[in-house]
Design an enzyme around this catalytic site. Structure first.
Site, short mmCIF file in Angstrom:
data_model
loop_
_atom_site.label_atom_id
_atom_site.label_comp_id
_atom_site.label_asym_id
_atom_site.label_seq_id
_atom_site.Cartn_x
_atom_site.Cartn_y
_atom_site.Cartn_z
N GLU A 110 90.92 93.46 133.58
CA GLU A 110 92.12 94.23 133.94
C GLU A 110 92.83 93.63 135.14
OE1 GLU A 110 88.99 97.22 132.39
OE2 GLU A 110 89.06 95.28 133.42
N THR A 119 52.79 76.25 122.34
CA THR A 119 53.95 75.42 122.00
C THR A 119 54.29 74.49 123.16
OG1 THR A 119 54.88 77.10 120.53
CG2 THR A 119 56.40 75.45 121.37
N GLY A 179 55.90 79.54 118.46
CA GLY A 179 55.25 79.33 117.17
C GLY A 179 54.89 80.64 116.49
#
Length: 364
Positions: free
Chosen positions: A46, A199, A296
Site C-alpha cells: 500500500e 542422505t 530419503g
C-alpha cells in the site's frame, strides 16, 4: 484484484516470512498508483502504491487524487507496527473512499482489525474478491500463521514403479536435467532445504540453488539469499559431507546429540526421541517459514506418517528399477481404502519424458 495478485508475485523470492502483497489504487476507473511488497523489512504494498502515485503526479496532485480513491489489495492492510508503520493508518490519512481486499490476514493479532479501523474512519470495505486465488498465492503465510510451523514441501524423484534408488543407494540420475532444473526453481522459493542424516552422509549434497539471476527473474545486481541447509539427525563429521558447510553456508542440525556450536553451523539439541514437531517450531522462530524436504525414504515417510506436510512434488521418470530397489516411501497400511491419506492433485507438467505431479495436502 487480478492485477494486485500479479504485482504481489514479483516479491516471491524476497518477502518471506512476510506474505506476498500487491496493491492497485483506482480513481474514476483509472489506475493512479500501484505497488507491491518487494522485500521483508521494507515498505508494504500500500505504501509503495501511494509512492508510485506521488511519483507519477507529484505530491500535491497525488493527495487530491488519493482522496476518494478505491484501493484493491490481495491481503488485509496491516494494523500493527513492526518493521514498518501500519498501512491502514496511511489509507485513512489519504482519505481513500473504499478498500477491496481478497482475504483477511490470518494473523490472530490482525485478523479483521485493519478492516475495522478503516470502517471506523468511514471507509467502505469489501472482503472476498478472488478469495481462493489470494489464499493460494500466500499458502506459505497462511500455514505459518494457522499451524505455527513452516510450510512444508516434500519432493522426490522416482521410477514408474515407485523406487527412489537401487538397492545399494545409487540414485544419480533418475530424473532428467530439465526436471532437476525445475527442482532448483522450487528450492529458490523456500527458506530452508531439509535432508536426513543418512542422505547427508551418503550423497554429500550441496543443497544450493544453482540458477542464474536471469533464470530466477532477478536483475543482474539483485542479491539472492540461498536457503538455509537443515539436517535431521547429527551426521558424522567427515570430509565426505563437506559440501553442505562450504562457502560459509548457514546450516542447522536438529539432533538428540549435543555438539559444539561453530560459526555457521547451529546445533539444536532435543531430549525427547520424537522431536520433529518441536524442531519445526524452532525453525519457524528463526524465520524459516518454508522448507523443502529432499530426504530419503525414512525422512519422507516420517513427515507423511505424522501428516507434517502441505505439498508433495513427485518427478516420475520412465524407467523401472525393480523389486529389490528402495521404495519412495514406507508407510503402515491403513485398515481400509477409505481410511487412506488422500491428496489433491493441483498440477501436472512434462519435462521431456519425466512427469511432474504437484499435490496439496488439505485446504488452507
Amino acid at each position: 484484484m487480478a492485477r494486485a495478485i500479479e504485482l504481489a508475485k514479483r516479491g516471491r523470492l524476497k518477502t518471506q516470512p512476510n506474505p506476498m502483497v500487491g496493491c492497485v489504487i483506482v480513481k474514476n476507473n483509472r489506475i493512479i498508483g500501484e505497488g507491491w511488497h518487494k522485500a521483508y523489512g521494507e515498505a508494504h504494498a500500500e505504501i509503495n502504491a501511494i509512492k508510485n502515485c506521488k511519483k507519477k503526479f507529484g505530491a500535491k496532485k497525488a493527495s487530491k487524487l488519493l482522496a476518494g480513491a478505491d484501493v484493491y489489495v490481495n491481503l488485509e492492510p496491516c494494523s500493527i507496527e513492526r518493521n514498518t508503520p501500519p498501512c491502514s493508518h496511511a489509507l485513512i490519512k489519504y482519505q481513500i473512499k473504499k478498500l477491496v481486499c481478497g482475504t483477511l490476514d490470518p494473523n490472530p493479532k490482525i485478523n479483521g482489525r485493519g478492516i475495522k479501523l478503516l470502517q471506523r474512519a468511514g471507509i467502505k470495505t469489501s472482503v472476498g474478491l478472488l478469495k481462493d486465488e489470494c489464499k493460494v498465492l500466500n499458502r506459505i503465510f497462511f500455514t505459518t500463521q494457522k499451524k505455527s510451523r513452516p510450510y512444508i514441501i516434500l519432493k522426490s524423484a522416482q521410477s514408474i514403479d515407485g523406487k527412489i534408488s537401487l538397492k545399494d543407494g545409487e540414485s544419480s540420475w533418475i530424473s532428467n536435467a530439465d526436471s532437476r532444473k525445475d527442482s532448483h526453481h522450487i528450492r529458490s522459493g523456500v527458506k530452508g532445504i531439509l535432508i536426513g542424516r543418512a542422505t547427508a552422509e551418503q550423497d554429500n549434497p550441496s543443497l544450493t540453488v544453482r540458477l542464474t539471476n536471469k533464470e530466477l527473474g532477478l536483475s543482474k545486481n539483485d542479491a539472492f539469499n540461498q536457503p538455509v541447509k537443515i539436517i535431521l539427525g547429527n551426521p558424522k563429521r567427515s570430509r565426505k559431507i563437506n559440501k553442505i558447510s562450504s562457502k560459509n553456508s548457514k546450516v542447522i542440525i536438529g539432533s538428540r546429540l549435543s555438539s559444539i556450536q561453530s560459526k555457521n553451523v547451529e546445533y539444536l539439541e532435543y531430549k525427547q526421541k520424537d522431536f520433529l514437531n518441536k524442531f519445526l517450531k524452532d525453525l519457524l522462530k528463526r524465520d524459516i517459514s518454508s522448507i523443502l524436504v529432499e530426504g530419503g525414504q525414512k525422512t519422507l515417510s516420517s513427515f507423511i506418517s505424522k501428516n507434517l506436510f502441505d505439498e508433495l512434488v513427485l518427478y516420475t521418470a520412465p524407467m523401472f528399477l525393480g523389486k529389490e530397489s528402495k521404495e519412495t516411501v514406507s508407510l503402515i497400511a491403513p485398515d481400509a481404502i477409505n481410511k487412506s491419506k488422500k491428496l489433491k492433485l493441483v498440477n501436472t507438467q512434462r519435462f521431456k519424458n519425466d512427469i511432474k505431479a504437484t499435490y496439496y495436502n488439505g485446504n488452507i
